[in-house]
Design an enzyme around this catalytic site. Structure first.
Site, PDB file in Angstrom:
ATOM      1  N   LEU A   9       0.827  -1.331  -0.069  1.00  0.00           N
ATOM      2  CA  LEU A   9       0.044  -0.040   0.164  1.00  0.00           C
ATOM      3  C   LEU A   9       0.863   1.136  -0.124  1.00  0.00           C
ATOM      4  O   LEU A   9       1.688   1.647   0.901  1.00  0.00           O
ATOM      5  CB  LEU A   9      -0.867  -0.030   1.173  1.00  0.00           C
ATOM      6  CG  LEU A   9      -1.667  -1.275   1.442  1.00  0.00           C
ATOM      7  CD1 LEU A   9      -2.720  -1.017   2.672  1.00  0.00           C
ATOM      8  CD2 LEU A   9      -2.533  -1.697   0.339  1.00  0.00           C
ATOM      9  N   ARG A  16       1.946  13.965   7.305  1.00  0.00           N
ATOM     10  CA  ARG A  16       2.787  14.251   8.244  1.00  0.00           C
ATOM     11  C   ARG A  16       4.320  14.750   7.890  1.00  0.00           C
ATOM     12  O   ARG A  16       5.049  15.041   8.786  1.00  0.00           O
ATOM     13  CB  ARG A  16       2.614  13.265   9.422  1.00  0.00           C
ATOM     14  CG  ARG A  16       1.348  13.235  10.168  1.00  0.00           C
ATOM     15  CD  ARG A  16       0.924  11.554  10.836  1.00  0.00           C
ATOM     16  NE  ARG A  16       0.677  10.824   9.701  1.00  0.00           N
ATOM     17  CZ  ARG A  16       0.249   9.483  10.280  1.00  0.00           C
ATOM     18  NH1 ARG A  16       0.173   9.296  11.349  1.00  0.00           N
ATOM     19  NH2 ARG A  16      -0.126   8.604   9.257  1.00  0.00           N
ATOM     20  N   LYS A  23       5.257  10.415   0.018  1.00  0.00           N
ATOM     21  CA  LYS A  23       5.975   9.882   1.478  1.00  0.00           C
ATOM     22  C   LYS A  23       6.877   8.983   0.849  1.00  0.00           C
ATOM     23  O   LYS A  23       8.279   8.753   1.273  1.00  0.00           O
ATOM     24  CB  LYS A  23       4.956   9.314   2.400  1.00  0.00           C
ATOM     25  CG  LYS A  23       5.806   8.838   3.454  1.00  0.00           C
ATOM     26  CD  LYS A  23       5.109   8.699   4.741  1.00  0.00           C
ATOM     27  CE  LYS A  23       3.893   7.609   4.471  1.00  0.00           C
ATOM     28  NZ  LYS A  23       3.265   7.327   5.757  1.00  0.00           N
ATOM     29  N   ASN A 166       0.022  -2.672  15.809  1.00  0.00           N
ATOM     30  CA  ASN A 166       0.077  -3.203  14.498  1.00  0.00           C
ATOM     31  C   ASN A 166       1.043  -2.702  13.638  1.00  0.00           C
ATOM     32  O   ASN A 166       1.196  -1.206  13.476  1.00  0.00           O
ATOM     33  CB  ASN A 166      -1.280  -2.698  14.103  1.00  0.00           C
ATOM     34  CG  ASN A 166      -1.548  -3.023  12.516  1.00  0.00           C
ATOM     35  OD1 ASN A 166      -0.815  -4.081  11.959  1.00  0.00           O
ATOM     36  ND2 ASN A 166      -2.519  -2.577  12.017  1.00  0.00           N
ATOM     37  N   ASN A 373      53.388  18.622 -15.186  1.00  0.00           N
ATOM     38  CA  ASN A 373      53.412  19.355 -13.768  1.00  0.00           C
ATOM     39  C   ASN A 373      52.618  20.534 -13.831  1.00  0.00           C
ATOM     40  O   ASN A 373      53.167  21.402 -14.739  1.00  0.00           O
ATOM     41  CB  ASN A 373      54.839  19.381 -13.268  1.00  0.00           C
ATOM     42  CG  ASN A 373      54.880  19.924 -11.768  1.00  0.00           C
ATOM     43  OD1 ASN A 373      54.122  20.758 -11.621  1.00  0.00           O
ATOM     44  ND2 ASN A 373      55.597  19.021 -10.977  1.00  0.00           N
TER      45      ASN A 373
HETATM   46  C1  UD1 Z   1      -1.492   2.248   9.690  1.00  0.00           C
HETATM   47  C2  UD1 Z   1      -2.597   1.196  10.386  1.00  0.00           C
HETATM   48  C3  UD1 Z   1      -2.056   1.003  11.825  1.00  0.00           C
HETATM   49  C4  UD1 Z   1      -0.569   0.494  12.064  1.00  0.00           C
HETATM   50  C5  UD1 Z   1       0.274   1.255  11.151  1.00  0.00           C
HETATM   51  C6  UD1 Z   1       1.573   0.831  11.064  1.00  0.00           C
HETATM   52  C7  UD1 Z   1      -4.685   1.540   9.171  1.00  0.00           C
HETATM   53  C8  UD1 Z   1      -5.930   2.140   9.306  1.00  0.00           C
HETATM   54  N1  UD1 Z   1      -3.733   1.961  10.280  1.00  0.00           N
HETATM   55  O1  UD1 Z   1      -1.633   3.549  10.411  1.00  0.00           O
HETATM   56  O2  UD1 Z   1      -2.932   0.235  12.598  1.00  0.00           O
HETATM   57  O3  UD1 Z   1      -0.272   0.904  13.411  1.00  0.00           O
HETATM   58  O4  UD1 Z   1      -0.259   1.416   9.729  1.00  0.00           O
HETATM   59  O5  UD1 Z   1       2.586   1.659  10.529  1.00  0.00           O
HETATM   60  O6  UD1 Z   1      -4.482   0.933   8.478  1.00  0.00           O
HETATM   61  N2  UD1 Z   1      -2.282   4.067   2.213  1.00  0.00           N
HETATM   62  C9  UD1 Z   1      -2.856   4.004   0.934  1.00  0.00           C
HETATM   63  N3  UD1 Z   1      -4.211   4.590   0.735  1.00  0.00           N
HETATM   64  C10 UD1 Z   1      -4.921   4.953   1.887  1.00  0.00           C
HETATM   65  C11 UD1 Z   1      -4.249   5.322   2.860  1.00  0.00           C
HETATM   66  C12 UD1 Z   1      -3.065   4.676   3.275  1.00  0.00           C
HETATM   67  O7  UD1 Z   1      -2.399   3.483  -0.055  1.00  0.00           O
HETATM   68  O8  UD1 Z   1      -5.962   5.534   1.460  1.00  0.00           O
HETATM   69  C13 UD1 Z   1      -0.908   3.501   2.427  1.00  0.00           C
HETATM   70  C14 UD1 Z   1      -0.126   4.688   2.720  1.00  0.00           C
HETATM   71  O9  UD1 Z   1       0.458   5.255   1.751  1.00  0.00           O
HETATM   72  C15 UD1 Z   1       1.022   3.916   3.744  1.00  0.00           C
HETATM   73  C16 UD1 Z   1       0.252   2.580   4.387  1.00  0.00           C
HETATM   74  O10 UD1 Z   1      -1.187   2.682   3.394  1.00  0.00           O
HETATM   75  O11 UD1 Z   1       2.074   3.337   2.928  1.00  0.00           O
HETATM   76  C17 UD1 Z   1      -0.065   2.895   5.740  1.00  0.00           C
HETATM   77  O12 UD1 Z   1      -1.049   4.300   5.772  1.00  0.00           O
HETATM   78  P1  UD1 Z   1      -0.632   5.201   6.858  1.00  0.00           P
HETATM   79  O13 UD1 Z   1      -1.486   6.518   6.635  1.00  0.00           O
HETATM   80  O14 UD1 Z   1       0.730   5.644   6.893  1.00  0.00           O
HETATM   81  O15 UD1 Z   1      -1.315   4.733   8.078  1.00  0.00           O
HETATM   82  P2  UD1 Z   1      -0.935   4.896   9.592  1.00  0.00           P
HETATM   83  O16 UD1 Z   1      -1.508   5.805  10.180  1.00  0.00           O
HETATM   84  O17 UD1 Z   1       0.571   4.719   9.947  1.00  0.00           O
HETATM   85 CA    CA Z   2       2.236   4.742   8.693  1.00  0.00          CA
END
Ligand code: UD1
Ligand code: CA
Length: 465
Positions: A9, A16, A23, A166, A373
């Site tokens: 994903l 952030r 990112k 998680n 040189n």
């Molecule tokens: C997520 C988890 C959290 C876990 C954490 C670990 C969820 C709801 N939460 O939170 O439980 O502890 O990761 O690092 O899953 N992404 C998409 N599409 C979206 C949203 C996110 O592709 O619509 C991808 C982001 O690019 C990223 C990953 O999913 O690589 C995680 O998303 P992020 O927003 O970082 O989730 P966290 O808040 O870290």
């Molecule tokens: Ca994350």
């Protein structure tokens, strides 16, 4: 054995990070963070699929067309992201789901997760953190099994105390995943389709959920902001340095040695502190690099010594000496045993074996043959204000101190340029070039000037008083 596939994903914006760059493209030791987890995924599963969305074309371009992609047009959460990859996956088998922002997970960690998964409906990788803030918490049942994952923004005060988090890494039974994924709701604090909610749904229907708790916590580090980026980079750097040291590279102070992922270094090379080696640099054996050296995308052969200097996109052949305080800019090929000394800048030039530029010189757009040189302060004047010009200096020539060579010029082999000459015409092989204004010695004038000066100084101080 059942088929094993993987989805990463990587569609999120990464708010952030406060960045215009998606990112997952932020570099960690010289390569996008996404590449690391992609390598680990590809090492255990066939044809991983990357879900892209925010900055999709940028991500696709930098990661490359050799990988499979699914597009999530609108970023509606991790569960929604995974849905976008389903059409490209088989009906059944096992599926690893990974986040693009967890670069420290290695092949062996994924293999362990797969083993732990066995024939569960889903298995989540968790870990315990001293500071779990920002992560989803793993809430366990009284029998110790994981009940559900609660996101920080939805967690009660008591749930926030839980330190098991998680990691965002899962293994699923694909058939069951297909059945439960469409049932996710977005009724939560962030109004997103949370992937972890699927664990609750599966469990409610009596399916077995596993949790693989990994002890070495930093491997699960998720990068959401620049502080975590720096934290992950420090860990990655340590891995790179350790691996090089095991291959025979000495590091005087690994903690101040910054080496990119793709750099290769031969055995018995010693790296001194405050040194940065970047990009696709390759360094041979028996070199001495540092202190305070920056090398970017260069090819350094064996037994080269570089101190307090920078080298970029150039080739340094065997036993070259550079520095202290030299600047080798892109496009140079520096031959065997050449000496580039202090305050020397070289750009887009070829320098033949054994030539010496020991101090205070500039050589730009020059072909300098072997055994030449260049005295202190020699400048090859390659720019006339409009265009750059190239010059050549034949083998064994001697260019006296503080001479300017106005390019374009051809200087034959064995030529001699007297110190302080401004060379504006070609010099035939073996010739002497000299064009200084004749020197006059005017008796007593020096003394007079000095006494006059001191007289004026005295008067000036008097006035001030
Ligand atoms: C997520 C988890 C959290 C876990 C954490 C670990 C969820 C709801 N939460 O939170 O439980 O502890 O990761 O690092 O899953 N992404 C998409 N599409 C979206 C949203 C996110 O592709 O619509 C991808 C982001 O690019 C990223 C990953 O999913 O690589 C995680 O998303 P992020 O927003 O970082 O989730 P966290 O808040 O870290
Ligand atoms: Ca994350």
């Amino acid at each position: 054995m059942e088929e094993l596939r993987a989805v990463i994903l990587a569609a999120g914006e990464g708010k952030r990070m406060c960045s215009s760059v998606p990112k997952v493209l932020h570099p960690l030791c010289g390569r996008p963070m996404l590449n690391y987890i992609l390598d680990s995924a590809a090492a255990v599963a066939d044809d991983p699929i990357i879900v892209i969305g925010h900055g999709a074309s940028l991500v696709r371009e930098s990661i490359g067309p050799q990988w499979s992609y699914a597009v999530q047009e609108e970023q509606l959460g991790t569960g929604h992201a995974l849905m976008q990859a389903l059409p490209q996956l088989p009906e059944e088998g096992r599926l690893l789901v990974l986040c693009g922002d967890t670069p420290l997970l290695e092949k062996r960690h994924l293999e362990q997760l797969i083993r732990e998964h066995n024939d569960n409906a889903a298995t989540v990788m968790t870990t315990e953190l001293a500071d779990p803030s920002g992560y989803g918490r793993g809430i366990r049942d009284s029998d110790g099994s994981v009940l559900r994952i609660v996101e920080e923004s939805d967690a009660s005060t008591a749930e926030k105390e839980v330190r098991e988090i998680n990691s965002g890494t899962y293994c699923f039974d694909l058939k069951l995943l297909r059945c439960f994924l469409p049932r996710l709701s977005s009724e939560n604090a962030q109004q997103e389709y949370y992937l972890p909610e699927i664990l609750t749904l599966m469990r409610e229907q009596g399916h077995r959920i596993g949790a693989y708790r990994i002890d070495a916590w930093p491997v699960a580090l998720g990068i959401n902001d620049r502080c975590q980026l720096a934290e992950a980079a420090a860990i990655m750097r340590e891995r790179i340095n350790r691996s090089l040291m095991r291959q025979g590279v000495t590091m005087i102070d690994p903690s101040s040695t910054y080496i990119d992922y793709d750099v290769r270094i031969g055995a018995d090379t010693v790296i001194w502190p405050q040194t940065l080696i970047e990009g696709r640099t390759v360094i041979g054996s028996g070199c001495r690099i540092g202190p305070a050296v920056q090398i970017i995308n260069a090819e350094i052969h064996d037994e080269v010594m570089i101190r307090q200097s920078t080298v970029e996109e150039s080739v340094l052949e065997t036993a070259v000496r550079v520095g202290p305080f030299a600047n080798i800019r892109p496009g140079c090929r520096i031959g065997r045993k050449v000496k580039i000394g202090d305050f020397v800048e070289v750009k887009n030039s070829v320098i033949g074996a054994g030539s010496k530029l020991p101090h205070l010189s500039y050589a730009g757009d020059a072909d300098i043959e072997s055994g030449v040189n260049l005295g202190a302060g020699v400048i090859i004047v390659n720019f006339d204000g409009r265009k750059k010009h190239r010059s050549s200096i034949g083998a064994g020539s001697f260019i006296g101190c503080n001479s300017s060579l106005i390019s374009p010029l051809e200087i034959g082999a064995g030529a001699f340029v007297a110190a302080g000459t401004t060379v504006t015409r070609d010099i035939p092989a073996g010739a002497l070039a000299i064009n200084r204004t004749g020197q006059k010695n005017c008796a007593g004038v020096g003394e007079r000037l000095l006494s006059k000066n001191s007289q004026q100084e005295k008067e000036a101080t008097k006035e001030k008083k």
